[in-house]
Design an enzyme around this catalytic site. Sequence first.
Site, PDB file in Angstrom:
ATOM      1  N   GLU A   1      -7.695 -12.832   6.157  1.00  0.00           N
ATOM      2  CA  GLU A   1      -6.528 -12.965   5.295  1.00  0.00           C
ATOM      3  C   GLU A   1      -5.502 -12.150   5.434  1.00  0.00           C
ATOM      4  O   GLU A   1      -5.849 -10.741   5.290  1.00  0.00           O
ATOM      5  CB  GLU A   1      -7.113 -12.663   3.924  1.00  0.00           C
ATOM      6  CG  GLU A   1      -6.133 -13.147   2.842  1.00  0.00           C
ATOM      7  CD  GLU A   1      -5.244 -11.950   2.154  1.00  0.00           C
ATOM      8  OE1 GLU A   1      -4.126 -11.919   2.728  1.00  0.00           O
ATOM      9  OE2 GLU A   1      -5.811 -11.319   1.309  1.00  0.00           O
TER      10      GLU A   1
ATOM     11  N   CYS B   1       0.115  -8.858  -1.038  1.00  0.00           N
ATOM     12  CA  CYS B   1       0.183  -9.790   0.169  1.00  0.00           C
ATOM     13  C   CYS B   1       0.993 -11.124  -0.045  1.00  0.00           C
ATOM     14  O   CYS B   1       1.337 -11.874   0.534  1.00  0.00           O
ATOM     15  CB  CYS B   1      -0.985 -10.167   0.917  1.00  0.00           C
ATOM     16  SG  CYS B   1      -2.346 -10.717  -0.279  1.00  0.00           S
TER      17      CYS B   1
END
Length: 478
Positions: free
Chosen positions: A252, A286
């Site tokens: 990720e 993010c």
Amino acid sequence: MSNTYPPTLQLHIDGEWIDLADRDVHHVVNPATGKTISDLPKANIADLDRALDAADRAFPVWRDTPVNERAAILRKAAELMRERAPEIGRLMTAEQGKPFGQAAGEVTGSANLFDTMAEEAKRCYGRVLVRPTGQQSFVKYQPVGPVAAFSPWNFPVFTPARKLAAALAAGCSIILKPAEETPASAIEMIRCLVDAGLPSGVVQVVFGDPAEVSSHLIASKIIRKVSFTGSVPVGKHLMKLATENMQRTTMELGGHAPVLVFDDCDMGKALDLLAMQKYRNAGQVCVSPTRFYVQSGIYEKFAEEFTKRAKKVQVGEGFGDNIDMGPLANPRRPEAMEQLIGDAKAKGATVRLGGEAIDGDGYFYSPTVLTDVPLQADIMSSEPFGPVAAMRPFDTLDEAIEQANRLPLGLAAYAFTESLRTANIVGDMIEAGMVAINNMTISPGDAPFGGVKESGHGSEDGPDGLKAYMVTKAIHQS
């Protein structure tokens, strides 16, 4: 509310809490003051080898533990996390900087992940294939084996919880390396698991030089799976290391989320949601909305109203009253903001708000709004990971889609429109692992969380996140 941060911290290996002794030390800093608040032991090679050995020995024990027993331990850990959320939240605010209410909320949200995975583990069904009489073929899922997991500092409990909950629910042992900047809150989550009855050796927590720890763990044939959340360059490096032993990976990685605001949207709703989410965790998220593409007909009005809302964001030390945004996590972040915003200004962007560090102790930066940002500005291609919204107008749907997809990143994307046709096209055509339309719901826990292109591969959360820690086996019998 006072801070009760411990003056020294510990590793956890093979059921033992390990103190500093003669190990190297990392000094934990409070980003609101810039001052050291604790000493953290760094694992040496002997510690890492012991962690690997413990994970190897514990794996078959945990794998063979009935799923209902595994689930009960995860649920008990979740209960303890909720009970201890204020205590863990105070630690998180001291080491990471986010407002206390958000920190405590992160702990309770992380507890929900443990509950979700406890139940998903019971529903990880295989399937029987159709075969002639006398033959049988079926598919089953089994835990992949010991896991090495690496998590960053921006969500010190939620991100490692994603890895811990899924790996443990699947029946894997795990070695977790949280960020050295934010160790205490992750340590206390592990303490909840231990106090819930997790057998010794099933989970280890180590800290140290990131390159040394990751290379040593991934080089071991004991590790069968690597899970990483962090930057694209580091993710690519760890993937290369994992190829040597053909370890499975979940990556990720970075994002630079586009926001498409169409002229038919509910502007008040869009403004309220986006202004709140942009400055959450000081933009160190993010999936933070970052590249704002606003249709020309409403562009000026949207920029004006967004700036009004950004002006109301209260910045300060996370234990203060009515604080919306704390400091950036370390001194590197304000420096990165200065570079990106300075470059944008030099190339023609207008600073509507902020654009500068806040004087005083700590690493505070003012909420920032940039408008008319040219595509050539670095901030339109490089993830800022800070409290800055970069805006520019667009005219057509095709142009908006093109701009949303122009980067090699594809983690999250957002759109606001009242047109069902536009919403369908955006959902289909935007290259991102997650798309939210008329809301900011990206990580509900029961849905897959992950990106495409250079934002990584594999999913966390939900049944997809559970199966990321399992292997698929086909058995054919006559």
